[in-house]
Design an enzyme around this catalytic site. Sequence first.
Site, PDB file in Angstrom:
ATOM      1  N   ARG A  75       0.842  -1.207   0.000  1.00  0.00           N
ATOM      2  CA  ARG A  75       0.000   0.000   0.000  1.00  0.00           C
ATOM      3  C   ARG A  75       0.879   1.260   0.000  1.00  0.00           C
ATOM      4  O   ARG A  75       0.458   2.316  -0.471  1.00  0.00           O
ATOM      5  CB  ARG A  75      -0.973   0.012   1.197  1.00  0.00           C
ATOM      6  CG  ARG A  75      -1.829   1.278   1.273  1.00  0.00           C
ATOM      7  CD  ARG A  75      -3.131   1.119   2.056  1.00  0.00           C
ATOM      8  NE  ARG A  75      -2.956   0.429   3.319  1.00  0.00           N
ATOM      9  CZ  ARG A  75      -2.405   0.952   4.402  1.00  0.00           C
ATOM     10  NH1 ARG A  75      -1.954   2.197   4.390  1.00  0.00           N
ATOM     11  NH2 ARG A  75      -2.281   0.234   5.500  1.00  0.00           N
ATOM     12  N   TYR A 128     -14.659  16.514 -17.025  1.00  0.00           N
ATOM     13  CA  TYR A 128     -15.026  15.093 -17.046  1.00  0.00           C
ATOM     14  C   TYR A 128     -16.180  14.819 -16.064  1.00  0.00           C
ATOM     15  O   TYR A 128     -16.159  15.310 -14.925  1.00  0.00           O
ATOM     16  CB  TYR A 128     -13.801  14.253 -16.692  1.00  0.00           C
ATOM     17  CG  TYR A 128     -14.102  12.790 -16.618  1.00  0.00           C
ATOM     18  CD1 TYR A 128     -14.334  12.059 -17.774  1.00  0.00           C
ATOM     19  CD2 TYR A 128     -14.198  12.136 -15.397  1.00  0.00           C
ATOM     20  CE1 TYR A 128     -14.645  10.711 -17.707  1.00  0.00           C
ATOM     21  CE2 TYR A 128     -14.506  10.794 -15.320  1.00  0.00           C
ATOM     22  CZ  TYR A 128     -14.736  10.088 -16.485  1.00  0.00           C
ATOM     23  OH  TYR A 128     -15.047   8.751 -16.421  1.00  0.00           O
ATOM     24  N   ASP A 211      -5.804  18.424 -15.724  1.00  0.00           N
ATOM     25  CA  ASP A 211      -6.140  17.076 -16.184  1.00  0.00           C
ATOM     26  C   ASP A 211      -5.690  17.007 -17.643  1.00  0.00           C
ATOM     27  O   ASP A 211      -6.271  17.640 -18.516  1.00  0.00           O
ATOM     28  CB  ASP A 211      -7.645  16.823 -16.038  1.00  0.00           C
ATOM     29  CG  ASP A 211      -8.029  15.392 -16.416  1.00  0.00           C
ATOM     30  OD1 ASP A 211      -7.325  14.785 -17.240  1.00  0.00           O
ATOM     31  OD2 ASP A 211      -9.050  14.895 -15.900  1.00  0.00           O
ATOM     32  N   LYS A 236      -6.810   5.705 -20.230  1.00  0.00           N
ATOM     33  CA  LYS A 236      -6.966   6.154 -21.605  1.00  0.00           C
ATOM     34  C   LYS A 236      -5.662   5.931 -22.389  1.00  0.00           C
ATOM     35  O   LYS A 236      -5.299   4.801 -22.591  1.00  0.00           O
ATOM     36  CB  LYS A 236      -7.431   7.610 -21.613  1.00  0.00           C
ATOM     37  CG  LYS A 236      -8.569   7.908 -20.598  1.00  0.00           C
ATOM     38  CD  LYS A 236      -9.889   7.234 -20.937  1.00  0.00           C
ATOM     39  CE  LYS A 236     -10.902   7.215 -19.781  1.00  0.00           C
ATOM     40  NZ  LYS A 236     -11.262   8.505 -19.234  1.00  0.00           N
TER      41      LYS A 236
END
Length: 421
Positions: A75, A128, A211, A236
């Site tokens: 983690r 988005y 972004d 993406k």
Amino acid sequence: MSKRRQIGDHQLHPESMMMGYGYDPRLSEGALKSPIFQTSTFVFNSAQEGKAFFEIAYGLRERGPNEELGLIYSRLNNPDLEILENRLALWDGAEESAVFVSGMAAIATSLLALAPAGSTLIHSAPIYGGTDYLLTHILPSFGIETIGFDAGPEPEALQQVLSRLEHPDRLAAVLIETPANPTNTLIDIAQCRQLIDAHCPRAPRVPLLVDNTFLGPLWQKPLSHGADLVLYSATKFIGGHSDLIAGACLGAKSLVDKVRTLRTFFGTMTNPWTGWLLLRSLETLKLRMTSQMKNARYVADFLADHPRVQSVHYLGLLQRDDPAWEVYRRQCTAPGSLISFEVVGGEQAAFRVLDALKLIRLAVSLGGTESLAEHPATMTHADVSVDRQAHLGITPGMIRLSVGVEHPEDLIADLTQALDA
Ligand SMILES: *Cc1c(COP(=O)(O)O)cnc(C)c1O
């Protein structure tokens, strides 16, 4: 660790470093490629070593001159993710990067790391859908005020929002998405930087987050235009094969460290298997994005000449008298592979085209090797009110196309028959 960045005086390019940078085969039985370190935890050589690793991980003391954070628990860190973060940072010229389980995890973790309760976030719109929901419905319930401004190449909209801030000292960050989805509207990153600094002068400066999913990391490098953090949906272009979900945040060490700390406690890191897939994807990132962009140029030219197509929104078709042209020329190095176009006849006609496509698949998402088409007004942007849609230029006849690596003539043949339908 192979961290070679140059040969003599010659600076290596990112695409040449994607195969080996940050990985030492001697540490893995000579394996040319990094194994998948599918493990939750790591064995310490001694109790003293375990203690030292935790002191660094929890910031209990300064790092020694050549001291790296040792491996503790997946983690906190894992070799596949560390190699991935090292390689990803090269494209944007970032000091540090942190990878996440999704683009939304990267965005949410970064915003919450920067914006305490009682602070304000400014963001561009349209943005988005998931980010929009987070900003409009979730963050306000954490006591964070969020204010949107209309995306555009000119400064007025952001300037107005900044000059109306009641408490400029409470501005925690500004988040923009450029080009905006699905209209390909550009925002001038350097101008945002100037406006923020003029209205909210402060040291360290108010972070500007971009972004960069649509054009990055190849065709737009926000850090060199005044951004402080770059965010990605690595689902993406970076992943590029529509087979995984992941995200990333890149920038100066001081900021990424803050984000990484919250990632540790939210547990929003990605896993070794996804990290390994992304390492594989990065080796072909430039090939894929270049091929997709070249295909998109052909497809955009074809659409622009088609009688059933009313308008085409593609950065490669910007005219010199468009205010966005200047921003494009300064900020982007290629037009990318996302095209929105409007067909004559509204939603009905758009649906007929989408249903008639044979090679191009009808699906949301973008940036993968295959071409995808979708209907923003009823799919990705269904949550945006009809009035808002009209205001933002999302019309009923609009189709968004993410162009893949197929042969361009096959894509044009498919669009030809679908537009005739
Ligand atoms: C897809 C996308 C996101 C969200 O990323 P996920 O990986 O789906 O969580 C954020 N921003 C943009 C621009 C996107 O296209």
